[in-house]
Scaffold this motif. Sequence first.
Motif, PDB file in Angstrom:
ATOM      1  N   SER A   7     -35.417  -2.654  -8.720  1.00 14.70           N
ATOM      2  CA  SER A   7     -35.881  -2.901  -9.134  1.00 14.70           C
ATOM      3  C   SER A   7     -35.059  -3.918 -10.766  1.00 14.70           C
ATOM      4  CB  SER A   7     -35.760  -1.760 -10.203  1.00 14.70           C
ATOM      5  OG  SER A   7     -34.112  -1.403 -10.379  1.00 14.70           O
ATOM      6  N   LEU A   8     -33.870  -4.308 -10.106  1.00 12.86           N
ATOM      7  CA  LEU A   8     -32.756  -5.146 -10.752  1.00 12.86           C
ATOM      8  C   LEU A   8     -33.164  -6.173 -11.791  1.00 12.86           C
ATOM      9  CD1 LEU A   8     -29.809  -4.314 -11.425  1.00 12.86           C
ATOM     10  CD2 LEU A   8     -28.705  -5.812  -9.033  1.00 12.86           C
ATOM     11  N   PRO A   9     -34.136  -7.139 -10.347  1.00 10.22           N
ATOM     12  CA  PRO A   9     -34.314  -8.094 -11.268  1.00 10.22           C
ATOM     13  C   PRO A   9     -35.435  -8.383 -12.948  1.00 10.22           C
ATOM     14  CG  PRO A   9     -34.414  -8.652  -8.884  1.00 10.22           C
ATOM     15  CD  PRO A   9     -35.048  -7.147  -8.982  1.00 10.22           C
ATOM     16  N   LYS A  10     -36.017  -7.361 -12.301  1.00  7.24           N
ATOM     17  CA  LYS A  10     -36.763  -6.987 -13.958  1.00  7.24           C
ATOM     18  C   LYS A  10     -35.709  -7.027 -14.715  1.00  7.24           C
ATOM     19  CE  LYS A  10     -40.511  -4.945 -15.753  1.00  7.24           C
ATOM     20  NZ  LYS A  10     -41.786  -3.608 -15.363  1.00  7.24           N
ATOM     21  N   VAL A  11     -35.167  -5.217 -14.407  1.00  8.06           N
ATOM     22  CA  VAL A  11     -34.037  -4.745 -15.157  1.00  8.06           C
ATOM     23  C   VAL A  11     -32.914  -5.667 -15.645  1.00  8.06           C
ATOM     24  CG1 VAL A  11     -31.868  -3.049 -15.787  1.00  8.06           C
ATOM     25  CG2 VAL A  11     -33.887  -2.722 -13.809  1.00  8.06           C
ATOM     26  N   VAL A  12     -32.728  -6.647 -14.560  1.00 10.17           N
ATOM     27  CA  VAL A  12     -31.490  -7.587 -15.733  1.00 10.17           C
ATOM     28  C   VAL A  12     -32.111  -8.696 -16.959  1.00 10.17           C
ATOM     29  CG1 VAL A  12     -29.992  -9.576 -14.995  1.00 10.17           C
ATOM     30  CG2 VAL A  12     -29.700  -7.363 -13.992  1.00 10.17           C
ATOM     31  N   LYS A  51     -39.685 -18.619 -19.615  1.00 15.71           N
ATOM     32  CA  LYS A  51     -39.331 -16.605 -19.326  1.00 15.71           C
ATOM     33  C   LYS A  51     -38.288 -16.754 -19.003  1.00 15.71           C
ATOM     34  CE  LYS A  51     -44.366 -15.571 -20.188  1.00 15.71           C
ATOM     35  NZ  LYS A  51     -45.412 -15.685 -19.545  1.00 15.71           N
ATOM     36  N   PRO A  52     -37.722 -15.612 -18.867  1.00 14.78           N
ATOM     37  CA  PRO A  52     -36.590 -15.280 -18.607  1.00 14.78           C
ATOM     38  C   PRO A  52     -37.204 -15.007 -16.507  1.00 14.78           C
ATOM     39  CG  PRO A  52     -36.728 -13.264 -19.702  1.00 14.78           C
ATOM     40  CD  PRO A  52     -37.935 -14.296 -19.974  1.00 14.78           C
ATOM     41  N   HIS A  53     -36.338 -15.166 -15.665  1.00 14.67           N
ATOM     42  CA  HIS A  53     -36.751 -14.711 -14.090  1.00 14.67           C
ATOM     43  C   HIS A  53     -35.264 -14.528 -13.405  1.00 14.67           C
ATOM     44  CE1 HIS A  53     -40.682 -15.737 -13.671  1.00 14.67           C
ATOM     45  NE2 HIS A  53     -40.626 -16.539 -14.848  1.00 14.67           N
ATOM     46  N   GLY A  54     -35.248 -13.356 -12.776  1.00 15.97           N
ATOM     47  CA  GLY A  54     -34.553 -12.668 -11.842  1.00 15.97           C
ATOM     48  C   GLY A  54     -34.882 -13.081 -10.821  1.00 15.97           C
ATOM     49  N   ILE A  55     -33.498 -14.133  -9.677  1.00 11.25           N
ATOM     50  CA  ILE A  55     -33.400 -14.228  -8.990  1.00 11.25           C
ATOM     51  C   ILE A  55     -32.511 -13.709  -8.213  1.00 11.25           C
ATOM     52  CG2 ILE A  55     -33.578 -16.040  -7.579  1.00 11.25           C
ATOM     53  CD1 ILE A  55     -35.419 -16.680  -9.548  1.00 11.25           C
ATOM     54  N   PRO A  56     -32.763 -12.545  -6.739  1.00 15.96           N
ATOM     55  CA  PRO A  56     -31.831 -11.767  -5.868  1.00 15.96           C
ATOM     56  C   PRO A  56     -30.968 -12.488  -5.415  1.00 15.96           C
ATOM     57  CG  PRO A  56     -34.407 -11.746  -5.662  1.00 15.96           C
ATOM     58  CD  PRO A  56     -34.402 -12.879  -6.696  1.00 15.96           C
ATOM     59  N   LEU A  57     -29.852 -12.011  -5.357  1.00 15.98           N
ATOM     60  CA  LEU A  57     -28.917 -12.707  -4.507  1.00 15.98           C
ATOM     61  C   LEU A  57     -28.391 -11.930  -3.373  1.00 15.98           C
ATOM     62  CD1 LEU A  57     -25.958 -13.456  -7.550  1.00 15.98           C
ATOM     63  CD2 LEU A  57     -27.064 -14.673  -6.720  1.00 15.98           C
ATOM     64  N   PHE A  58     -27.815 -12.915  -2.476  1.00 19.28           N
ATOM     65  CA  PHE A  58     -27.565 -11.708  -1.405  1.00 19.28           C
ATOM     66  C   PHE A  58     -28.631 -11.752  -0.684  1.00 19.28           C
ATOM     67  CE2 PHE A  58     -24.088 -10.037  -4.762  1.00 19.28           C
ATOM     68  CZ  PHE A  58     -23.293 -10.922  -4.244  1.00 19.28           C
ATOM     69  N   SER A  59     -29.690 -12.326  -0.212  1.00 20.18           N
ATOM     70  CA  SER A  59     -30.780 -11.493   0.376  1.00 20.18           C
ATOM     71  C   SER A  59     -31.215 -12.415   1.707  1.00 20.18           C
ATOM     72  CB  SER A  59     -32.023 -12.452  -0.697  1.00 20.18           C
ATOM     73  OG  SER A  59     -32.126 -13.808  -0.616  1.00 20.18           O
ATOM     74  N   GLY A  60     -29.857 -13.122   2.142  1.00 21.05           N
ATOM     75  CA  GLY A  60     -30.036 -13.222   3.250  1.00 21.05           C
ATOM     76  C   GLY A  60     -30.440 -15.049   3.539  1.00 21.05           C
ATOM     77  N   ASP A  61     -31.766 -15.314   2.339  1.00 20.00           N
ATOM     78  CA  ASP A  61     -31.671 -17.034   2.488  1.00 20.00           C
ATOM     79  C   ASP A  61     -30.727 -17.927   2.628  1.00 20.00           C
ATOM     80  OD1 ASP A  61     -31.341 -16.907  -0.471  1.00 20.00           O
ATOM     81  OD2 ASP A  61     -33.002 -16.598  -0.661  1.00 20.00           O
ATOM     82  N   THR A  62     -31.608 -19.125   2.396  1.00 13.55           N
ATOM     83  CA  THR A  62     -30.683 -20.598   2.304  1.00 13.55           C
ATOM     84  C   THR A  62     -31.136 -21.395   1.118  1.00 13.55           C
ATOM     85  OG1 THR A  62     -33.007 -21.246   3.266  1.00 13.55           O
ATOM     86  CG2 THR A  62     -31.412 -20.503   5.351  1.00 13.55           C
ATOM     87  N   VAL A  63     -31.276 -20.310  -0.514  1.00 22.22           N
ATOM     88  CA  VAL A  63     -31.380 -21.232  -1.217  1.00 22.22           C
ATOM     89  C   VAL A  63     -29.858 -21.524  -1.809  1.00 22.22           C
ATOM     90  CG1 VAL A  63     -32.028 -20.919  -3.529  1.00 22.22           C
ATOM     91  CG2 VAL A  63     -33.300 -20.204  -2.273  1.00 22.22           C
ATOM     92  N   VAL A  64     -29.963 -22.437  -2.075  1.00 17.01           N
ATOM     93  CA  VAL A  64     -28.421 -22.361  -3.336  1.00 17.01           C
ATOM     94  C   VAL A  64     -28.204 -22.019  -4.520  1.00 17.01           C
ATOM     95  CG1 VAL A  64     -26.143 -24.567  -3.654  1.00 17.01           C
ATOM     96  CG2 VAL A  64     -27.890 -24.546  -0.901  1.00 17.01           C
ATOM     97  N   HIS A  65     -27.812 -21.486  -4.319  1.00 18.41           N
ATOM     98  CA  HIS A  65     -27.188 -20.698  -5.689  1.00 18.41           C
ATOM     99  C   HIS A  65     -26.959 -21.990  -7.015  1.00 18.41           C
ATOM    100  CE1 HIS A  65     -30.433 -17.419  -4.859  1.00 18.41           C
ATOM    101  NE2 HIS A  65     -29.547 -17.444  -3.655  1.00 18.41           N
ATOM    102  N   PRO A  66     -27.350 -22.030  -7.839  1.00 26.59           N
ATOM    103  CA  PRO A  66     -26.116 -22.622  -8.600  1.00 26.59           C
ATOM    104  C   PRO A  66     -24.931 -21.832  -9.074  1.00 26.59           C
ATOM    105  CG  PRO A  66     -28.335 -22.084 -10.323  1.00 26.59           C
ATOM    106  CD  PRO A  66     -28.169 -21.860  -8.582  1.00 26.59           C
TER     107      PRO A  66
END
Length: 282
Positions: free
Chosen positions: A179-184, A218-233
């Motif tokens: 639930s954290l992406p929506k909550v945050v 619109k604000p979007h919550g992007i999960p961290l620690f997901s194991g993907d290869t996305v480079v987060h700013p």
Amino acid sequence: MTLHPAAPEDLPALTAAYSHTLQAIVDLGHSLREGDEDRPTDCPGWTVHDQFAHVVSLEAWVQGEPLPQLDVSDRAHVRSGLGTVVEKYLESRRDRSLDELLEELDDLVNARIAHLEAETTSPDDPALGPFGSTTLLGLMQNRVFDLWVHEQDIRGALGRPGNLDTPGAALTVQAIFASLPKVVARTAKVPAGQAVILDLTGPVVGRAGVRVEERDGKPHGIPLFSGDTVVHPDVVSTTITLSTQAATRRAAGRVSTDDTHYTVVGDEDIARRVLDALVIAP
């Protein structure tokens, strides 16, 4: 997201978690002392006895029992349509003895487990849950979450903490993390360029994080620690550390943020806004 122990995911694991949690509830029922049934719980308007009546009546509901035609309009704690339905089922068993409730629960659980373990049963079978149509897998995820939360309600009223490291506990923490992406981003309205991390110290140990970015205004919550290869700013992070018990009690709406023990590294205001928004139980 990291989580240890892992939450149950397939139908056999959920069946085991369901059985384990209900057995814990039954064991608590058989161990009550004089006066325990009348103790208030963290659910407004509900005693320990009411918790058992709710567990039994909700299980009967999801197994097909029609809605009792009872008037609960005088119950001040009932504030929604779903709450009215839940209260009507509970009211239908409020005057039954604890022994009667436990006997009925035993019959209902045996019937449910027999169905879950049948060779013809599929996790994709359609099912009707408290929130409408779903699959059998979705129903059992909901049932384990709900049952474990009510087990903790009973334990809290009795002053007998326990089962904070069980599959039911892990599934509840997993639901919080999901639930954290929506909550945050949406409920707490954490600004873009910020990130929030929940760090649970145990007995269920886990870590989940969300960074907020703006897309199309619109604000979007992007999960961290997901194991993907996305480079987060780069972002400004706030970490909230709390125990399994503190996190799950807050997420169930049983205690306020003021009564939740937690520590913060980062922005105290953002942490409080997230905890205020963290309630995921109806």
